[in-house]
Design a protein around this motif. Structure first.
Motif, PDB file in Angstrom:
ATOM      1  N   LEU A 178      16.765 -12.058  -0.484  1.00  0.00           N
ATOM      2  CA  LEU A 178      16.239 -11.516  -1.740  1.00  0.00           C
ATOM      3  C   LEU A 178      15.975 -10.016  -1.601  1.00  0.00           C
ATOM      4  N   ALA A 179      15.392  -9.611  -0.482  1.00  0.00           N
ATOM      5  CA  ALA A 179      15.113  -8.190  -0.257  1.00  0.00           C
ATOM      6  C   ALA A 179      16.391  -7.364  -0.301  1.00  0.00           C
ATOM      7  N   VAL A 180      17.458  -7.906   0.256  1.00  0.00           N
ATOM      8  CA  VAL A 180      18.747  -7.202   0.236  1.00  0.00           C
ATOM      9  C   VAL A 180      19.260  -7.091  -1.195  1.00  0.00           C
ATOM     10  N   ARG A 181      19.143  -8.174  -1.966  1.00  0.00           N
ATOM     11  CA  ARG A 181      19.650  -8.172  -3.341  1.00  0.00           C
ATOM     12  C   ARG A 181      18.933  -7.161  -4.223  1.00  0.00           C
ATOM     13  N   ILE A 182      17.636  -6.915  -3.953  1.00  0.00           N
ATOM     14  CA  ILE A 182      16.878  -6.035  -4.837  1.00  0.00           C
ATOM     15  C   ILE A 182      16.662  -4.650  -4.212  1.00  0.00           C
ATOM     16  N   SER A 183      17.295  -4.375  -3.083  1.00  0.00           N
ATOM     17  CA  SER A 183      17.022  -3.139  -2.348  1.00  0.00           C
ATOM     18  C   SER A 183      17.369  -1.889  -3.163  1.00  0.00           C
ATOM     19  N   GLU A 184      18.366  -1.964  -4.016  1.00  0.00           N
ATOM     20  CA  GLU A 184      18.699  -0.801  -4.841  1.00  0.00           C
ATOM     21  C   GLU A 184      17.737  -0.650  -6.011  1.00  0.00           C
ATOM     22  N   TRP A 185      17.253  -1.774  -6.523  1.00  0.00           N
ATOM     23  CA  TRP A 185      16.366  -1.771  -7.688  1.00  0.00           C
ATOM     24  C   TRP A 185      14.925  -1.412  -7.313  1.00  0.00           C
ATOM     25  N   CYS A 186      14.490  -1.827  -6.129  1.00  0.00           N
ATOM     26  CA  CYS A 186      13.101  -1.647  -5.693  1.00  0.00           C
ATOM     27  C   CYS A 186      13.032  -0.638  -4.558  1.00  0.00           C
ATOM     28  N   LEU A 187      12.240   0.402  -4.728  1.00  0.00           N
ATOM     29  CA  LEU A 187      12.024   1.393  -3.675  1.00  0.00           C
ATOM     30  C   LEU A 187      10.559   1.350  -3.273  1.00  0.00           C
ATOM     31  N   ARG A 188      10.308   1.069  -1.989  1.00  0.00           N
ATOM     32  CA  ARG A 188       8.932   1.052  -1.476  1.00  0.00           C
ATOM     33  C   ARG A 188       8.847   1.931  -0.242  1.00  0.00           C
ATOM     34  N   ARG A 189       7.980   2.943  -0.300  1.00  0.00           N
ATOM     35  CA  ARG A 189       7.739   3.807   0.842  1.00  0.00           C
ATOM     36  C   ARG A 189       6.246   3.811   1.154  1.00  0.00           C
ATOM     37  N   GLN A 190       5.924   3.957   2.414  1.00  0.00           N
ATOM     38  CA  GLN A 190       4.528   3.990   2.828  1.00  0.00           C
ATOM     39  C   GLN A 190       4.136   5.410   3.213  1.00  0.00           C
ATOM     40  N   LYS A 191       2.860   5.606   3.500  1.00  0.00           N
ATOM     41  CA  LYS A 191       2.344   6.963   3.681  1.00  0.00           C
ATOM     42  C   LYS A 191       2.970   7.708   4.853  1.00  0.00           C
ATOM     43  N   ASP A 192       3.640   6.993   5.745  1.00  0.00           N
ATOM     44  CA  ASP A 192       4.222   7.690   6.891  1.00  0.00           C
ATOM     45  C   ASP A 192       5.388   8.600   6.496  1.00  0.00           C
ATOM     46  N   VAL A 193       5.825   8.544   5.227  1.00  0.00           N
ATOM     47  CA  VAL A 193       6.866   9.488   4.790  1.00  0.00           C
ATOM     48  C   VAL A 193       6.309  10.900   4.630  1.00  0.00           C
ATOM     49  N   LEU A 194       4.984  11.023   4.540  1.00  0.00           N
ATOM     50  CA  LEU A 194       4.346  12.340   4.454  1.00  0.00           C
ATOM     51  C   LEU A 194       3.789  12.682   5.828  1.00  0.00           C
ATOM     52  N   LYS A 195       4.510  13.506   6.548  1.00  0.00           N
ATOM     53  CA  LYS A 195       4.184  13.757   7.947  1.00  0.00           C
ATOM     54  C   LYS A 195       2.928  14.595   8.129  1.00  0.00           C
ATOM     55  N   ASP A 196       2.492  15.329   7.063  1.00  0.00           N
ATOM     56  CA  ASP A 196       1.354  16.219   7.232  1.00  0.00           C
ATOM     57  C   ASP A 196       0.024  15.578   6.841  1.00  0.00           C
ATOM     58  N   LEU A 197       0.037  14.282   6.483  1.00  0.00           N
ATOM     59  CA  LEU A 197      -1.228  13.623   6.185  1.00  0.00           C
ATOM     60  C   LEU A 197      -2.061  13.483   7.454  1.00  0.00           C
ATOM     61  N   LYS A 198      -3.344  13.790   7.339  1.00  0.00           N
ATOM     62  CA  LYS A 198      -4.221  13.646   8.493  1.00  0.00           C
ATOM     63  C   LYS A 198      -4.522  12.173   8.737  1.00  0.00           C
ATOM     64  N   GLY A 199      -4.868  11.858   9.959  1.00  0.00           N
ATOM     65  CA  GLY A 199      -5.209  10.481  10.287  1.00  0.00           C
ATOM     66  C   GLY A 199      -6.586  10.103   9.759  1.00  0.00           C
ATOM     67  N   LYS A 200      -6.908   8.851   9.875  1.00  0.00           N
ATOM     68  CA  LYS A 200      -8.185   8.332   9.399  1.00  0.00           C
ATOM     69  C   LYS A 200      -9.103   8.102  10.597  1.00  0.00           C
ATOM     70  N   PHE A 201     -10.345   8.553  10.483  1.00  0.00           N
ATOM     71  CA  PHE A 201     -11.317   8.395  11.558  1.00  0.00           C
ATOM     72  C   PHE A 201     -12.438   7.488  11.078  1.00  0.00           C
ATOM     73  N   VAL A 202     -12.720   6.445  11.818  1.00  0.00           N
ATOM     74  CA  VAL A 202     -13.754   5.478  11.441  1.00  0.00           C
ATOM     75  C   VAL A 202     -14.859   5.505  12.490  1.00  0.00           C
ATOM     76  N   GLU A 203     -16.089   5.655  12.017  1.00  0.00           N
ATOM     77  CA  GLU A 203     -17.234   5.659  12.928  1.00  0.00           C
ATOM     78  C   GLU A 203     -18.273   4.671  12.411  1.00  0.00           C
ATOM     79  N   GLU A 204     -18.704   3.774  13.236  1.00  0.00           N
ATOM     80  CA  GLU A 204     -19.722   2.796  12.849  1.00  0.00           C
ATOM     81  C   GLU A 204     -21.094   3.316  13.259  1.00  0.00           C
ATOM     82  N   ILE A 205     -22.004   3.378  12.310  1.00  0.00           N
ATOM     83  CA  ILE A 205     -23.351   3.899  12.550  1.00  0.00           C
ATOM     84  C   ILE A 205     -24.351   2.753  12.426  1.00  0.00           C
ATOM     85  N   ARG A 206     -25.257   2.637  13.388  1.00  0.00           N
ATOM     86  CA  ARG A 206     -26.315   1.631  13.339  1.00  0.00           C
ATOM     87  C   ARG A 206     -27.665   2.340  13.355  1.00  0.00           C
ATOM     88  N   PHE A 207     -28.614   1.860  12.538  1.00  0.00           N
ATOM     89  CA  PHE A 207     -29.927   2.488  12.499  1.00  0.00           C
ATOM     90  C   PHE A 207     -30.949   1.456  12.045  1.00  0.00           C
TER      91      PHE A 207
END
Length: 315
Positions: A178-207
């Motif tokens: 199915l993915a092959v059949r619709i590959s021309e009709w459906c275009l899906r790209r993820q954020k890795d196509v933008l090479k200059d995006l900064k990474g995500k930093f996660v910090e867990e805080i306890r108090f």
């Protein structure tokens, strides 16, 4: 290019990659007579009209409010899914024709039996170009994808649903076919196509909970008259408010140009945090579900454009 290549196409890029702007540019480039129809969730209509104005500033952009005169005069008409029911009647009444329809968040139409989906089918038959947009992964349920293929006029969308499922659902190999059949009709790209995006930093805080809120927490915890779910909800509200001091201190220690977004589960927490920030001398904008569309958009605009507005608090 993807949208312009066919009479119908699905753009399923990840969130943040500019599907709105790509669809507007593509619709603007489509030749022929008639206006462009944008169908989106109601709370996104203002954003669509502003994005269109950036691409086509001289156009008459109308947010649909049911007025036939403005409907007929629009170069771009921005409407919402709830208005699809009378769209065909209004087209016939006013003589308006559209050269392109853009369905934003098209997964709103994934339920085959819903009235909005049936109305969209009828509408698409009257408009020569259909652009479908969604960031929701489209291969989770083949039956839902069949609805979108049918809406967009794809050849395999014309196959009866039972036959479609027997050919393309049930195994990884079938889904791959199915993915092959619709590959021309459906275009899906993820954020890795933008090479200059900064990474995500996660910090867990306890108090530790501040004294007064610790007492409130214990009072709720010991209240045996509350059902478990009610008790959990109230405890969570106490915990959200308990983070105010840490949030204020953290934001005060950021750079003068740094901006922060704070998401809460409860509208009461948004109000409480806004008051605490104000007392600390920090201006904020707030955004909750009960706000009008205009108020929400003003909050977004001020946060985005005012350098002095550093904090956005919303649900």
């Amino acid at each position: 290019r993807h949208l312009l290549r066919y009479s119908s196409a699905l753009l399923a890029d990840d969130m943040g990659l500019g599907k709105t702007r790509q669809a507007i540019v593509a619709a603007h480039l489509v030749g022929g007579s008639g206006a462009v129809l944008i169908v989106s969730p109601a709370n996104l209509r203002i954003n669509w009209s502003r994005q269109i104005a950036m691409v086509d500033p001289s156009a008459n952009i109308v947010i649909d409010d049911g007025d036939d005169e403005s409907f007929a005069a629009a170069d771009w008409l921005v409407t919402n899914y709830e208005r699809l029911g009378d769209m065909l009647q209004r087209m016939q009444k006013t003589g308006v024709k559209f050269r392109v329809v853009v369905y934003d968040e098209v997964h709103y139409l994934k339920e085959l039996g819903s009235s909005r989906t049936r109305n969209a089918f009828l509408l698409s038959q009257c408009i020569p170009r259909q652009f479908l947009l969604t960031a929701t992964p489209v291969l989770n349920r083949e039956a839902e994808l069949h609805t979108l293929l049918r809406l967009g006029g794809h050849p395999i969308g014309r196959i009866p649903l039972a036959d479609f499922l027997s050919e393309f659902a049930g195994s990884q190999e079938m889904r791959q076919a199915l993915a092959v059949r619709i590959s021309e009709w459906c275009l899906r790209r993820q954020k890795d196509v933008l090479k200059d995006l900064k990474g995500k930093f996660v910090e867990e805080i306890r108090f530790a909970l501040p004294g007064l809120l610790r007492c409130r927490y214990d009072d709720v915890l010991k209240n045996d008259s509350l059902t478990a779910l009610v008790k959990i909800g109230r405890l969570r509200q106490v915990l959200e408010k308990a983070k105010a001091e840490w949030l204020i201190s953290s934001i005060q220690n950021l750079g003068e140009e740094d901006k922060s977004i704070i998401f809460c589960e409860f509208a009461d927490s948004v109000k409480y945090l806004a008051e605490e920030f104000k007392a600390a001398g920090i201006d904020v904008v707030t955004f909750v579900g009960a706000d009008s569309m205009g108020k929400k958009q003003r909050a977004v605009d001020r946060f985005m454009t005012d350098p002095a507005m550093r904090v956005f608090i919303g649900t």
